[in-house]
Each structure stands twice: as structure tokens, then as C-alpha cells.
Design an enzyme around this catalytic site. Structure first.
Site, PDB file in Angstrom:
ATOM      1  N   ASN A  37       0.871  -1.183   0.000  1.00 41.01           N
ATOM      2  CA  ASN A  37       0.000   0.000   0.000  1.00 41.01           C
ATOM      3  C   ASN A  37       0.907   1.233   0.000  1.00 41.01           C
ATOM      4  O   ASN A  37       1.473   1.590   1.018  1.00 41.01           O
ATOM      5  CB  ASN A  37      -0.879  -0.052   1.262  1.00 41.01           C
ATOM      6  CG  ASN A  37      -1.717   1.201   1.448  1.00 41.01           C
ATOM      7  OD1 ASN A  37      -1.804   2.046   0.557  1.00 41.01           O
ATOM      8  ND2 ASN A  37      -2.338   1.324   2.614  1.00 41.01           N
ATOM      9  N   TRP A  38       1.026   1.845  -1.165  1.00 37.83           N
ATOM     10  CA  TRP A  38       1.967   2.969  -1.287  1.00 37.83           C
ATOM     11  C   TRP A  38       1.417   4.249  -0.664  1.00 37.83           C
ATOM     12  O   TRP A  38       2.129   5.236  -0.551  1.00 37.83           O
ATOM     13  CB  TRP A  38       2.313   3.221  -2.761  1.00 37.83           C
ATOM     14  CG  TRP A  38       3.047   2.088  -3.425  1.00 37.83           C
ATOM     15  CD1 TRP A  38       3.361   0.872  -2.879  1.00 37.83           C
ATOM     16  CD2 TRP A  38       3.577   2.061  -4.765  1.00 37.83           C
ATOM     17  NE1 TRP A  38       4.047   0.088  -3.786  1.00 37.83           N
ATOM     18  CE2 TRP A  38       4.185   0.813  -4.959  1.00 37.83           C
ATOM     19  CE3 TRP A  38       3.565   2.976  -5.819  1.00 37.83           C
ATOM     20  CZ2 TRP A  38       4.804   0.442  -6.154  1.00 37.83           C
ATOM     21  CZ3 TRP A  38       4.176   2.622  -7.021  1.00 37.83           C
ATOM     22  CH2 TRP A  38       4.790   1.368  -7.185  1.00 37.83           C
ATOM     23  N   LYS A  39       0.147   4.253  -0.320  1.00 32.76           N
ATOM     24  CA  LYS A  39      -0.510   5.430   0.261  1.00 32.76           C
ATOM     25  C   LYS A  39      -0.272   6.660  -0.636  1.00 32.76           C
ATOM     26  O   LYS A  39      -0.189   6.512  -1.850  1.00 32.76           O
ATOM     27  CB  LYS A  39      -0.031   5.640   1.698  1.00 32.76           C
ATOM     28  CG  LYS A  39      -0.231   4.374   2.552  1.00 32.76           C
ATOM     29  CD  LYS A  39      -0.068   4.583   4.024  1.00 32.76           C
ATOM     30  CE  LYS A  39      -0.286   3.272   4.752  1.00 32.76           C
ATOM     31  NZ  LYS A  39      -0.141   3.378   6.196  1.00 32.76           N
TER      32      LYS A  39
ATOM     33  N   HIS B 195      -9.611   1.322   4.870  1.00 35.95           N
ATOM     34  CA  HIS B 195      -8.349   1.504   5.595  1.00 35.95           C
ATOM     35  C   HIS B 195      -8.581   2.451   6.777  1.00 35.95           C
ATOM     36  O   HIS B 195      -9.360   3.402   6.681  1.00 35.95           O
ATOM     37  CB  HIS B 195      -7.280   2.077   4.653  1.00 35.95           C
ATOM     38  CG  HIS B 195      -5.918   2.034   5.252  1.00 35.95           C
ATOM     39  ND1 HIS B 195      -5.491   2.968   6.165  1.00 35.95           N
ATOM     40  CD2 HIS B 195      -4.906   1.145   5.119  1.00 35.95           C
ATOM     41  CE1 HIS B 195      -4.260   2.658   6.545  1.00 35.95           C
ATOM     42  NE2 HIS B 195      -3.877   1.552   5.927  1.00 35.95           N
TER      43      HIS B 195
ATOM     44  N   GLU C 240      -6.910   4.807   7.904  1.00 36.37           N
ATOM     45  CA  GLU C 240      -6.663   6.228   7.618  1.00 36.37           C
ATOM     46  C   GLU C 240      -7.876   6.858   6.952  1.00 36.37           C
ATOM     47  O   GLU C 240      -8.193   8.026   7.162  1.00 36.37           O
ATOM     48  CB  GLU C 240      -5.390   6.368   6.751  1.00 36.37           C
ATOM     49  CG  GLU C 240      -4.142   6.119   7.582  1.00 36.37           C
ATOM     50  CD  GLU C 240      -2.966   5.545   6.811  1.00 36.37           C
ATOM     51  OE1 GLU C 240      -2.948   5.599   5.573  1.00 36.37           O
ATOM     52  OE2 GLU C 240      -2.050   5.030   7.489  1.00 36.37           O
TER      53      GLU C 240
ATOM     54  N   GLU D 292      -5.751  -4.921  10.607  1.00 35.74           N
ATOM     55  CA  GLU D 292      -4.742  -3.892  10.831  1.00 35.74           C
ATOM     56  C   GLU D 292      -5.024  -3.150  12.135  1.00 35.74           C
ATOM     57  O   GLU D 292      -5.811  -2.176  12.135  1.00 35.74           O
ATOM     58  CB  GLU D 292      -4.756  -2.882   9.672  1.00 35.74           C
ATOM     59  CG  GLU D 292      -4.408  -3.485   8.338  1.00 35.74           C
ATOM     60  CD  GLU D 292      -3.755  -2.453   7.429  1.00 35.74           C
ATOM     61  OE1 GLU D 292      -2.640  -2.709   6.978  1.00 35.74           O
ATOM     62  OE2 GLU D 292      -4.355  -1.388   7.192  1.00 35.74           O
TER      63      GLU D 292
ATOM     64  N   GLY E  82       2.373   2.121  10.903  1.00 37.31           N
ATOM     65  CA  GLY E  82       3.365   3.191  10.786  1.00 37.31           C
ATOM     66  C   GLY E  82       4.082   3.530  12.082  1.00 37.31           C
ATOM     67  O   GLY E  82       4.746   4.562  12.169  1.00 37.31           O
TER      68      GLY E  82
ATOM     69  N   SER F 132       3.223  -2.240  10.483  1.00 37.99           N
ATOM     70  CA  SER F 132       4.668  -2.347  10.726  1.00 37.99           C
ATOM     71  C   SER F 132       5.247  -3.710  10.326  1.00 37.99           C
ATOM     72  O   SER F 132       6.119  -4.257  11.008  1.00 37.99           O
ATOM     73  CB  SER F 132       4.994  -2.036  12.191  1.00 37.99           C
ATOM     74  OG  SER F 132       4.630  -0.697  12.491  1.00 37.99           O
TER      75      SER F 132
ATOM     76  N   GLY G 121       2.738  -1.104   4.364  1.00 34.40           N
ATOM     77  CA  GLY G 121       2.844   0.310   4.021  1.00 34.40           C
ATOM     78  C   GLY G 121       4.298   0.699   3.820  1.00 34.40           C
ATOM     79  O   GLY G 121       4.878   0.521   2.737  1.00 34.40           O
ATOM     80  N   GLY G 122       4.911   1.213   4.867  1.00 36.16           N
ATOM     81  CA  GLY G 122       6.271   1.764   4.797  1.00 36.16           C
ATOM     82  C   GLY G 122       7.272   0.870   4.082  1.00 36.16           C
ATOM     83  O   GLY G 122       8.039   1.342   3.222  1.00 36.16           O
TER      84      GLY G 122
END
Ligand code: PGA
Length: 251
Positions: free
Chosen positions: A9-11, A95, A97, A167, A173, A213, A234-235
Site C-alpha cells: 500500500n503505497w498510500k 483503511h 486512515e 490492521e 506506521g 509495521s 505500508g512503509g
């Protein structure tokens, strides 16, 4: 058998040229991997260019959200049909966010879920508790609310095509992932709920990713858990090295 699925997930990261570079690096390093299903989810603006790279490869393309209407006066929104036309096979919905910053609710997730299934795009539905909810002993209640209401009103066949991402919000993150025991406990509970909703055969077929994470260093112990079938990353999906290593560590 549930095939492990790793989705990046590149956000809101990567402009078009950065997206092209990252997708090319991933393709070069992972082109021959079939044991793990690999999905990358760039921002909307990069989908078309990344599709040129991933088309007819083992790397699948996903989006990060969609709107539930087919077309019309909905400024700023993107429909499931538009995502299909640009080559998306997957789409993340719900998600945390989006729930936190953009007013996403179980009801809107459910509308998106249905339109994606109709367009033959596989939804990745995110669920999970916040830190204060875990601390006050409400983890299972929150998971149940998300699972039952986000996934309401679909058939068994549609449920099997749907991926769930557990999640925990406190793990996203932060560098603090859920332990393998915490992840397995939540995943097992989600599978029990799916069993109550659709029967054991369906529950056994649905893939449940863990997200929060995830790194090359912790992916192995997570996917070794009985009910953990992959990860939403993500990251660690933003650099080719770490994403490639993470996928290879699943083998
Ligand atoms: P993270 O994000 O891997 O950076 O924790 C996961 C996610 O939000 O899907």
C-alpha cells in the site's frame, strides 16, 4: 490451501516517475515468484503507468479506494469501473486512515465492497481496533463490528473472493507490530466470525492479511501462524529492496 498474499500500500507516495521506477525494480526481482501472490497499490495518478509495467506479469495491480456510484456528479471520486479499465484486480477499502480522516464507515465500506465485487475486482477490506479500544478490552467488539457490518449482504462466492486485512491501528506506521500471538488471536476470531456468517468451508477459504509495521524481519513469524495468510504493507513497500526481501522471506 490459501495462497499467501502480500500487498504493498503505497498510500500518498510516489509521483509517476518514482512509481515507474519502483514497479520496474519489483518486477525485475520478483518476476518468477508464483508461490506468493504479489499486489502493488500505487496512488490513482500512477495506476495507468504502473499497469503498463505489471500487465501480464505475476504482479497484480490494486487501488487504495473507490466510490460506490457508477458515474455522475461526484467531483474527485473514482468508480470501480474506472479502476477496472486501468487494470486493477484489487482495491483496498476501509483503511483506518480513511476511517479516521475521510469519514469512512462500515456502511460506506459495504457499498464499495458490493460495487467492487460486481466489477470483478477483489476487495481488500481493512478492519482493526485503535489503541484505546485494545486497552479498554474492546478489541473483539470492534473487530466484530467491522467484520459483520462491512461485509454484510454478500454471497458465499463473493466472500471467498474478498480478502480481509486485520490492521490494528496502533501498529500502523509505528514500528510496533502486533506480536504473532496477538495477530493469530485476532485472525482466528475473524475466521470464527466468517464461519458464523457463511459456514466453515467459506471461512477456511478466505485469506486474512495482517497489516501494521510489517518488515522483512517479522514477516516470516507472522505468516507461520495458522490463520495469517499474508500482509498489507505500508512503509516497507516503498523501497524495492525491503519489499522484495519481504516477499522472498515468505518462501
Ligand atoms: P505500515 O502500514 O506497514 O507502514 O505500518 C500498513 C498499512 O497502513 O496498510
Amino acid at each position: 490451501m490459501r495462497r499467501v498474499i502480500i500487498a504493498g500500500n503505497w498510500k500518498m507516495n510516489k509521483n509517476i516517475s518514482e512509481s515507474i521506477d519502483l514497479a520496474n525494480s519489483i518486477k525485475r526481482s520478483l518476476y518468477d515468484i508464483e508461490e506468493v501472490e504479489i499486489v502493488i497499490c500505487p496512488p490513482f495518478t500512477s495506476l495507468s503507468d504502473v499497469n503498463e509495467i505489471t500487465m501480464e506479469t505475476n504482479i497484480k495491480l490494486g487501488a487504495q479506494d473507490c466510490f460506490w456510484e457508477k458515474e455522475g456528479a461526484f467531483t474527485g471520486e473514482v468508480s470501480a469501473g474506472m479502476l477496472k479499465s486501468v487494470g486493477c484486480e484489487y482495491c483496498i477499502i476501509g483503511h483506518s486512515e480513511r476511517r479516521q480522516f475521510f469519514g469512512e464507515t462500515n456502511e460506506t465500506v459495504n457499498k464499495k465492497l458490493k460495487v467492487l465485487l460486481k466489477e470483478n475486482i477483489k476487495p481488500i477490506v481493512c478492519v482493526g481496533e485503535k489503541l484505546e479500544e485494545r486497552k479498554s478490552g474492546r478489541t473483539f467488539d470492534v473487530i466484530k463490528d467491522h467484520v459483520v457490518n462491512s461485509l454484510a449482504g454478500i454471497s458465499k462466492e463473493e466472500m471467498v473472493r474478498t480478502v480481509i486485512a486485520y490492521e490494528p491501528v496502533w501498529a500502523i506506521g509505528t514500528g510496533v507490530n502486533a506480536t504473532k500471538e496477538q495477530a493469530e488471536e485476532a485472525h482466528k476470531y475473524i475466521r470464527t466470525l466468517l464461519g458464523q456468517m457463511h459456514g466453515d468451508d467459506v471461512a477456511k477459504s478466505v485469506r486474512i492479511q495482517y497489516g501494521g509495521s510489517v518488515k522483512p524481519e517479522n514477516i516470516k513469524e507472522l505468516i507461520l501462524q495458522e490463520d495469517v495468510d499474508g500482509a498489507l504493507v505500508g512503509g516497507a513497500s516503498l523501497k524495492a529492496d525491503s519489499f522484495v526481501q519481504l516477499v522472498k522471506n515468505c518462501l
